[in-house]
Motif scaffolding. Sequence first.
Motif, mmCIF file in Angstrom:
data_model
loop_
_atom_site.group_PDB
_atom_site.id
_atom_site.type_symbol
_atom_site.label_atom_id
_atom_site.label_comp_id
_atom_site.label_asym_id
_atom_site.label_seq_id
_atom_site.Cartn_x
_atom_site.Cartn_y
_atom_site.Cartn_z
ATOM 1 N N LEU A 127 0.855 -1.191 0.000
ATOM 2 C CA LEU A 127 0.000 0.000 0.000
ATOM 3 C C LEU A 127 0.886 1.233 0.000
ATOM 4 N N THR A 128 0.754 2.047 -1.033
ATOM 5 C CA THR A 128 1.620 3.221 -1.165
ATOM 6 C C THR A 128 0.796 4.440 -1.554
ATOM 7 N N SER A 129 1.463 5.597 -1.560
ATOM 8 C CA SER A 129 0.807 6.792 -2.096
ATOM 9 C C SER A 129 0.739 6.655 -3.616
ATOM 10 N N LEU A 130 -0.121 7.476 -4.246
ATOM 11 C CA LEU A 130 -0.339 7.351 -5.693
ATOM 12 C C LEU A 130 0.921 7.662 -6.500
ATOM 13 N N THR A 131 1.774 8.542 -5.959
ATOM 14 C CA THR A 131 2.929 8.973 -6.739
ATOM 15 C C THR A 131 4.140 8.052 -6.574
ATOM 16 N N GLU A 132 4.021 7.074 -5.688
ATOM 17 C CA GLU A 132 5.138 6.156 -5.437
ATOM 18 C C GLU A 132 5.440 5.354 -6.696
ATOM 19 N N THR A 133 6.677 5.450 -7.185
ATOM 20 C CA THR A 133 7.007 4.747 -8.428
ATOM 21 C C THR A 133 7.794 3.471 -8.177
ATOM 22 N N THR A 134 8.242 3.282 -6.927
ATOM 23 C CA THR A 134 9.131 2.151 -6.666
ATOM 24 C C THR A 134 8.387 0.912 -6.178
ATOM 25 N N ALA A 135 7.036 0.935 -6.249
ATOM 26 C CA ALA A 135 6.273 -0.169 -5.668
ATOM 27 C C ALA A 135 6.661 -1.531 -6.259
ATOM 28 N N ASP A 136 6.798 -1.607 -7.586
ATOM 29 C CA ASP A 136 7.117 -2.896 -8.204
ATOM 30 C C ASP A 136 8.488 -3.432 -7.817
ATOM 31 N N PRO A 137 9.556 -2.609 -7.949
ATOM 32 C CA PRO A 137 10.855 -3.117 -7.491
ATOM 33 C C PRO A 137 10.881 -3.464 -5.997
ATOM 34 N N VAL A 138 10.182 -2.687 -5.179
ATOM 35 C CA VAL A 138 10.166 -3.006 -3.741
ATOM 36 C C VAL A 138 9.519 -4.369 -3.525
ATOM 37 N N LEU A 139 8.427 -4.642 -4.247
ATOM 38 C CA LEU A 139 7.758 -5.944 -4.084
ATOM 39 C C LEU A 139 8.670 -7.093 -4.520
ATOM 40 N N GLN A 140 9.419 -6.889 -5.591
ATOM 41 C CA GLN A 140 10.366 -7.928 -6.024
ATOM 42 C C GLN A 140 11.391 -8.209 -4.929
ATOM 43 N N LYS A 141 11.880 -7.131 -4.304
ATOM 44 C CA LYS A 141 12.845 -7.277 -3.219
ATOM 45 C C LYS A 141 12.209 -7.998 -2.020
ATOM 46 N N VAL A 142 10.956 -7.640 -1.735
ATOM 47 C CA VAL A 142 10.260 -8.288 -0.625
ATOM 48 C C VAL A 142 10.148 -9.792 -0.900
ATOM 49 N N TYR A 143 9.878 -10.126 -2.143
ATOM 50 C CA TYR A 143 9.776 -11.540 -2.522
ATOM 51 C C TYR A 143 11.103 -12.261 -2.268
ATOM 52 N N GLU A 144 12.195 -11.596 -2.636
ATOM 53 C CA GLU A 144 13.514 -12.188 -2.389
ATOM 54 C C GLU A 144 13.749 -12.397 -0.896
ATOM 55 N N VAL A 145 13.415 -11.358 -0.129
ATOM 56 C CA VAL A 145 13.602 -11.452 1.322
ATOM 57 C C VAL A 145 12.749 -12.591 1.883
ATOM 58 N N TYR A 146 11.530 -12.710 1.361
ATOM 59 C CA TYR A 146 10.618 -13.766 1.797
ATOM 60 C C TYR A 146 11.230 -15.140 1.513
ATOM 61 N N ALA A 147 11.778 -15.275 0.302
ATOM 62 C CA ALA A 147 12.393 -16.556 -0.055
ATOM 63 C C ALA A 147 13.567 -16.868 0.882
ATOM 64 N N ASP A 148 14.404 -15.862 1.160
ATOM 65 C CA ASP A 148 15.589 -16.076 1.990
ATOM 66 C C ASP A 148 15.252 -16.271 3.462
ATOM 67 N N ALA A 149 14.401 -15.383 3.992
ATOM 68 C CA ALA A 149 14.227 -15.359 5.449
ATOM 69 C C ALA A 149 13.042 -16.196 5.925
ATOM 70 N N VAL A 150 12.134 -16.538 5.028
ATOM 71 C CA VAL A 150 10.968 -17.311 5.463
ATOM 72 C C VAL A 150 11.011 -18.736 4.906
ATOM 73 N N MET A 151 11.137 -18.851 3.587
ATOM 74 C CA MET A 151 11.071 -20.179 2.992
ATOM 75 C C MET A 151 12.292 -21.029 3.345
ATOM 76 N N LYS A 152 13.448 -20.377 3.591
ATOM 77 C CA LYS A 152 14.643 -21.163 3.939
ATOM 78 C C LYS A 152 14.737 -21.416 5.443
ATOM 79 N N ASN A 153 13.756 -20.912 6.168
ATOM 80 C CA ASN A 153 13.760 -21.101 7.620
ATOM 81 C C ASN A 153 13.130 -22.453 7.958
#
Lengths: 136, 211
Positions: free
Chosen positions: A83-109
């Motif tokens: 959930l971001t403000s309307l002008t936020e342009t980095t939402a897609d790259p941030v989500l990709q990074k979150v996915y990576e973090v999820y894979a590393d810190a959650v799925m490998k746990n």
Amino acid sequence: MAIFGLWVINKAGGLVYQRNFADGLAQLTSNEYLVLAGTLHGIHAITSRLSPTGSSSGAQVIEGESFKMTILLTATGTKFVLLTSLTETTADPVLQKVYEVYADAVMKNPFHTPEMPIRSEGFDSRITALIGSGLP
Amino acid sequence: MTIYSLYVYDRHCACVYYQDWHRSKRPKPAVEGGILNAVSSAVSPQIVVNTNAANSSAFSSPRNTLMSSTGIVVAIGEETASPVLQPASSEISRSSTLPFDEEAKLVYGVILSLRNMIKKISGRDEQFVSYRTSAYKLHIYETMSGYKFIMLSDPATDGLRFVLRQIYNGPFLEYVVRNPLVPMDSHEQGIDNDYFRASVDRVVRGLSVFT
């Protein structure tokens, strides 16, 4: 330019992670967040059937008047919602990074049960490093 | 960039108008009783010709004297339905598409749920504006009277709320609200008429995003 919150929704529509980073949206109870996540899961499935032309993905961006929700659907059916403000342009790259973090810190746990709520300090601290703590 | 379709819903959740452009996957006609009269001739239930004789007496209304056989039709849906000629092209990709009445309900369900969700998350009286998928973008404009104008366009288009507002301010007020032959809020009639349809068509075809 602000990131208000992050949700992780499992493939059954259950909310497994929810965190706020900035003020600006309503403070809801965890029960209300669960209901919203379930609704979003259903809407996402319907939107892919309403395509006027060819096949379509589910909703990727949902816009209100002061904020937007960007949705990343992974191949395994897990949804990351930012959930971001309307002008936020980095939402897609941030989500990709979150996915990576999820894979590393959650799925490998080895102590994490798939499809269950995420309670991992490692994930929390890496999300904080990525997005910010939300604390002033 | 293109425009796919336009839906208008009234405050009773009923679809009262439908029009499409450039739509490669067209909906099947609605089932009998699934949608109101006079929503769009292209998606109305197809009537078998031999039932017309039986219907004609049941549907006769005093207003029928206004239905002249010449000139432009200013309110339709009151005459007995004539079999609709479907364009041959729309028969091709029919297999996996929904009937129109089902589709209209799904569209309404989605926008209603999203509207509630946006209100809940923002904690204010905030409107839901649009959503985008890989194949299309849906825009919505809701009037004070509860009419909802919904437009489906190419995913790359910017906000089209101003167009929906323009349709409301122009054709809708002129040919629906100010047209005494269109019963609004009737629970049984859509708002389709030739002037409105032609006028909406002009507005949409005049857009820079319409190609």
